[in-house]
Design a protein around this motif. Sequence first.
Motif, mmCIF file in Angstrom:
data_model
loop_
_atom_site.group_PDB
_atom_site.id
_atom_site.type_symbol
_atom_site.label_atom_id
_atom_site.label_comp_id
_atom_site.label_asym_id
_atom_site.label_seq_id
_atom_site.Cartn_x
_atom_site.Cartn_y
_atom_site.Cartn_z
ATOM 1 N N ASP A 92 0.412 -0.999 -0.122
ATOM 2 C CA ASP A 92 -0.383 -0.018 0.171
ATOM 3 C C ASP A 92 1.003 1.225 -0.062
ATOM 4 N N ALA A 93 2.376 1.326 0.209
ATOM 5 C CA ALA A 93 2.901 2.368 0.216
ATOM 6 C C ALA A 93 3.283 2.116 -1.536
ATOM 7 N N ASP A 94 3.634 3.864 -1.333
ATOM 8 C CA ASP A 94 4.014 4.110 -2.858
ATOM 9 C C ASP A 94 5.020 3.787 -3.317
ATOM 10 N N TRP A 95 5.317 3.250 -4.424
ATOM 11 C CA TRP A 95 7.356 2.415 -4.731
ATOM 12 C C TRP A 95 8.620 3.453 -4.335
ATOM 13 N N GLU A 96 7.614 4.597 -4.540
ATOM 14 C CA GLU A 96 8.901 5.815 -4.584
ATOM 15 C C GLU A 96 9.101 5.732 -3.072
ATOM 16 N N LEU A 97 8.280 5.687 -2.178
ATOM 17 C CA LEU A 97 8.936 5.699 -0.974
ATOM 18 C C LEU A 97 10.126 4.589 -0.119
ATOM 19 N N GLU A 98 9.942 3.684 -1.634
ATOM 20 C CA GLU A 98 10.606 2.130 -0.633
ATOM 21 C C GLU A 98 11.673 1.757 -1.837
ATOM 22 N N GLY A 99 12.256 2.869 -2.812
ATOM 23 C CA GLY A 99 13.266 2.480 -3.100
ATOM 24 C C GLY A 99 12.971 2.265 -4.791
ATOM 25 N N GLU A 100 11.759 2.266 -4.813
ATOM 26 C CA GLU A 100 11.698 2.061 -6.451
ATOM 27 C C GLU A 100 11.554 0.771 -6.576
ATOM 28 N N ASP A 101 12.128 0.393 -8.232
ATOM 29 C CA ASP A 101 12.467 -0.978 -8.251
ATOM 30 C C ASP A 101 13.528 -1.763 -8.122
ATOM 31 N N LYS A 102 14.395 -0.980 -7.020
ATOM 32 C CA LYS A 102 15.491 -1.760 -6.375
ATOM 33 C C LYS A 102 15.103 -2.451 -4.810
ATOM 34 N N TYR A 103 13.971 -2.000 -3.896
ATOM 35 C CA TYR A 103 13.645 -2.819 -3.262
ATOM 36 C C TYR A 103 13.429 -4.160 -3.426
ATOM 37 N N GLU A 104 13.649 -4.534 -2.180
ATOM 38 C CA GLU A 104 14.392 -6.128 -2.743
ATOM 39 C C GLU A 104 12.595 -6.531 -1.612
ATOM 40 N N CYS A 110 4.184 10.299 8.199
ATOM 41 C CA CYS A 110 3.763 11.992 7.783
ATOM 42 C C CYS A 110 4.231 12.504 8.214
ATOM 43 N N ALA A 111 4.294 13.441 6.842
ATOM 44 C CA ALA A 111 4.975 14.493 6.999
ATOM 45 C C ALA A 111 3.740 15.913 8.035
ATOM 46 N N LEU A 112 2.542 15.956 8.024
ATOM 47 C CA LEU A 112 1.210 16.132 8.745
ATOM 48 C C LEU A 112 1.305 15.681 9.743
ATOM 49 N N CYS A 113 0.950 14.845 10.356
ATOM 50 C CA CYS A 113 0.662 14.103 11.593
ATOM 51 C C CYS A 113 2.131 13.499 11.881
ATOM 52 N N LYS A 114 2.727 13.575 11.685
ATOM 53 C CA LYS A 114 3.931 12.910 12.347
ATOM 54 C C LYS A 114 4.248 11.825 12.719
ATOM 55 N N VAL A 115 2.847 10.931 12.809
ATOM 56 C CA VAL A 115 3.278 9.891 13.680
ATOM 57 C C VAL A 115 3.059 8.606 13.022
ATOM 58 N N ASN A 116 1.828 9.015 12.265
ATOM 59 C CA ASN A 116 1.088 7.494 10.517
ATOM 60 C C ASN A 116 2.918 7.286 9.902
ATOM 61 N N ARG A 117 3.062 5.895 9.520
ATOM 62 C CA ARG A 117 3.950 5.582 8.910
ATOM 63 C C ARG A 117 3.791 6.557 7.315
ATOM 64 N N ALA A 118 4.029 7.485 5.993
ATOM 65 C CA ALA A 118 3.168 7.714 5.171
ATOM 66 C C ALA A 118 4.130 6.797 4.306
#
Lengths: 110, 437
Positions: free
Chosen positions: A82-94, B6-14
């Motif tokens: 559920d997290a954007d892959w850009e937050l996870e290292g894109e295609d380098k994510y293991e 999270c940049a707003l609530c600083k609590v949850n995972r972004a």
Amino acid sequence: MSQAKDEDTVSITVEFSGGLEMLFANERKLSLTIPVKDENGERPNIAFLVRHLCDTIMKDPRKELFVLDDTVRPGILVLINDADWELEGEDKYEIEEGDNILFVSTLHGG
Amino acid sequence: MPPSPCALCKVNRALILRPKDHSKLCRPCFLSTFEAEIHHTITSSRLFERGERIAIGASGGKDSTVLASVLKTLNERYDYGVELILLSIDEGIRGYRDDSLETVKRNAQQYGMPLEILGYDELYGWTMDQVVEQVGKRGNCTYCGVFRRQALDRGAAKLGVKHVVTGHNADDVAETVLMNLLRGDLPRLSRTTSIVTSTPSLSADGAGKNTNIKRSKPLKYTYEKEIVLYAHHKNLDYFSTECIYSPEAFRGSARALIKNLERVRPSAILDVVRSGEDMAKLVPGSDEGCGGVCASAVPAGEEEEGGCGSANGRSSGGEMATMEDQLSQNEAAKANGLEVEITSSKIKKSEAPLPLTVGKSRKVPKASQPRKEPKKQVMGQCKKCGYLSSQEICKACVLLEGLNKNRPKNHIEVGYEQEKDVNGATEAMKQLDVGAG
């Protein structure tokens, strides 16, 4: 899911939506097992998964609607657990056991 | 990568990386920010009036589904006091529209909104399946687009609604800006970048009383990526498939260009939208000086965007213009259509004639031409159907005449060639861009 746990594979869920499922025989959700090491002996990452999907899963010949220039086509979002892959290292994510990888196209009509 | 907070609530995972400013947000903060920004667009542009009845042009796709959901949420949260209605057009494409209409019907129940479905068959006597049977797959998007434009207006008139909102998002607008630039069509740039347009339209009784149907795009500044993420994280029920008649257009060149730019620099999409707005202000006679929100909204013309409401059609907006060119060339003898007049009066104001993308045979009247000729000032009525039109016969009727005569549409072929040129130019631009990067 009752199959015996294999030390050499990683079990993951791959989902397609936003129209991408059409390229995968209208399957929206796949349970996959991928090897724990890729062809170079490294942990498999998203880049490996994308190659794997293209080479062994996807029957549709229009690969370019999924992959362009060796990466996921621009306009297709990738969500890792559920997290954007850009937050996870894109295609380098293991990839880890139990991961959920969602490919969702933004390119379809609204 | 360690998870970021999270940049707003600083609590949850972004979970979300916002394209416009690279901020990292968690799910609840993203959903509330998404809604707050659309609320801001609605209030700062004064899109709605209390007591207004508003039809949402609903296809069952992601954009209109998110629009319906967000407008319902905001109407309740901020008490806009507007009445929301879903308006769907059934083009009559079996295996495509009938499925997406099922989604719209579910949406109507989920959101508790009334739903009106208007079919091409009842409006024009032709479903798109029948049109394609006659003209083939190439060029059929032009028919679909021309028919849909009127269909939404007629549906609104039938519902007694004076305001139609559509799900056009920032990516769509950026794409249209680029297409208009590539065509050198600045007057259209003004219409398509405006958040509010108005289409003069006949009232339902057809007695000739004009009602002004307003069109607006509340999602104009909303990234397509965030629309899809909003739908995903809110578990919205939307329909996504390609129109079965335009598989080629899926590789729409302007769309691909936008998506490639977004990958390199996500803010590029909103930057193109803003550049389009700024350029539109420079177009003589445009209403954009006031940001498109002043009382006299920008006239939408008979068609504002590409041939089709779905992504594939939007991606090839050029065919609409080439079609228009062909139509005007065909009617060169009676080239007194509204578009020339509007353009000429705009030119007159600034004394700066613009080269327009009209047929060569079309003559731009001189500034000295008397301005008060009533015929040149107002939209006429189509002599066939009575619908408001810039031409003697509206475009829908011209197309229908061709269909009914079983005439091969050879000018569509020409239009297709021209569109290919536009695509070629885009390809060249893309390569330039890659080279520069």
